[in-house]
Design a protein around this motif. Sequence first.
Motif, short mmCIF file in Angstrom:
data_model
loop_
_atom_site.label_atom_id
_atom_site.label_comp_id
_atom_site.label_asym_id
_atom_site.label_seq_id
_atom_site.Cartn_x
_atom_site.Cartn_y
_atom_site.Cartn_z
N UNK A 165 -63.07 -31.41 -40.97
CA UNK A 165 -61.97 -32.35 -41.19
C UNK A 165 -61.71 -32.58 -42.68
N UNK A 166 -61.59 -31.46 -43.43
CA UNK A 166 -61.18 -31.52 -44.83
C UNK A 166 -60.05 -30.53 -45.02
N UNK A 167 -59.30 -30.67 -46.10
CA UNK A 167 -58.20 -29.75 -46.37
C UNK A 167 -58.75 -28.41 -46.85
N UNK A 172 -74.36 -31.16 -41.25
CA UNK A 172 -73.58 -32.04 -40.37
C UNK A 172 -72.22 -32.45 -40.94
N UNK A 173 -72.06 -32.32 -42.27
CA UNK A 173 -70.80 -32.75 -42.88
C UNK A 173 -70.49 -31.90 -44.10
N UNK A 174 -69.33 -32.15 -44.68
CA UNK A 174 -68.86 -31.35 -45.81
C UNK A 174 -69.78 -31.46 -47.02
N UNK A 175 -70.21 -32.65 -47.36
CA UNK A 175 -71.03 -32.85 -48.55
C UNK A 175 -72.36 -32.11 -48.45
N UNK A 176 -72.95 -32.12 -47.27
CA UNK A 176 -74.21 -31.38 -47.07
C UNK A 176 -73.98 -29.89 -47.22
N UNK A 177 -72.86 -29.41 -46.67
CA UNK A 177 -72.55 -27.98 -46.80
C UNK A 177 -72.29 -27.62 -48.26
N UNK A 178 -71.64 -28.51 -49.00
CA UNK A 178 -71.37 -28.26 -50.42
C UNK A 178 -72.69 -28.10 -51.19
N UNK A 179 -73.65 -28.96 -50.90
CA UNK A 179 -74.95 -28.88 -51.57
C UNK A 179 -75.67 -27.60 -51.18
N UNK A 180 -75.61 -27.24 -49.90
CA UNK A 180 -76.30 -26.03 -49.45
C UNK A 180 -75.68 -24.78 -50.07
N UNK A 216 -63.72 -25.69 -52.56
CA UNK A 216 -64.77 -26.07 -53.51
C UNK A 216 -66.12 -25.47 -53.11
N UNK A 217 -66.25 -25.05 -51.86
CA UNK A 217 -67.48 -24.39 -51.41
C UNK A 217 -67.68 -23.07 -52.16
N UNK A 218 -66.57 -22.40 -52.51
CA UNK A 218 -66.65 -21.16 -53.28
C UNK A 218 -67.11 -21.46 -54.69
#
Length: 381
Positions: free
Chosen positions: A34-36, A89-97, A42-44
């Motif tokens: 549920x993010x744009x 579980x969420x976008x911020x965790x994925x960003x850190x990973x 930003x994950x890239x």
Amino acid sequence: MTKQLFPLALGGLGIGTTEFAIMGLLPDVSSSLDVSIPVAGHLISAYAFGVVVGAPILVALSAKFPPKNILIIFMLMFTVFNALSIIAPDYNTLLVSRFLSGLPHGAFFGVATIVASRLAKKGKEAQAIASIFTGLTLAILLMVPLVTFIGHHLNWRYAFGVVSLLGLLTILFLYIWLPSMKPLRSVSFKEELEFFKTIKAWHILTIVAIGFAGLFAWFSYIAPLLINIAGFDIEVVSYLMIVAGAGMVVGNIIGGYLADKRDPVIVSIFLLFLMVISLLLVFFFSESKIVSVILTFVCSALALSFGSPINMIMLKSAKHSEMLAAAFIQAGFNVANSLGALLGGIPLLYGLSFNYPALVGAGMALFGAVLCLIFYRKYER
């Protein structure tokens, strides 16, 4: 490729898969979390930032240990951090990973580059280095389309499951087939850093960051170029990316061969000028579908052929600092990735068409070629 080099190429396959697959999975990730799409992008950047941060730090911390042990630890980190993306579980965790997943990227290639050059027969060093990047090119050719398909039709998390499996297999084959070697560092880390206090070191890295960015100025916007300018249907673009991957495989082999047969600086100048010409052809002739397919292959081949020569230039220049230098080269490639996408997108902000990023790329490749010429006149001739 010998079985001793195979684990290094397999590691490159896993690293290339996780680096590039996220680009095709952004719509799925953005919808799931549920993010744009721009925010998901930003994950890239997080992964690329991890590469730049991790390369020098991990090499500095590990260079006094046997390279076999180092590579296994790097790949263990790679596997664990990619596995975190499966359960994020969420976008911020994925960003850190994603940031953590990028940390061992440059360090792995840095150590693997030196190991490959030392395992190679005399006069075959560049081809041995190219064999490592064969895994990276095969990732673009085969694995990225595969995991993108899996991510689209099942779940994007499965893509990271495949990457983690590749990491586990790499660890296994590193343990079985990579021979034990003495630590690669022959001087202290402080002495190793001395090379990076010289203009020569940053001259080489600038060639990478600017010259190679010419590729990414074009490649970052290749999908809208093929759809909006060449007139291909969106469903066809994934097949054209296979053409790009095939070009990278061929270019990687050619670059390794040329760098062993000729002065790598001369080879780099030649390849960068060819890249300028090919990107100008993209700008002027992309409305033709046939020409677009041919140029997609040619530009991709020229881009990856540049990898082995520039690595050889750095290794020959950085005596006693080879491993740190090889890691910095990987950081330079990721700076080129970000810089090319940023500058290539500027014409689009002003409403120009999607063939203009290739024109920007041609200018950057030309700048890189001029820097190479200056390097040759100053240090080689």
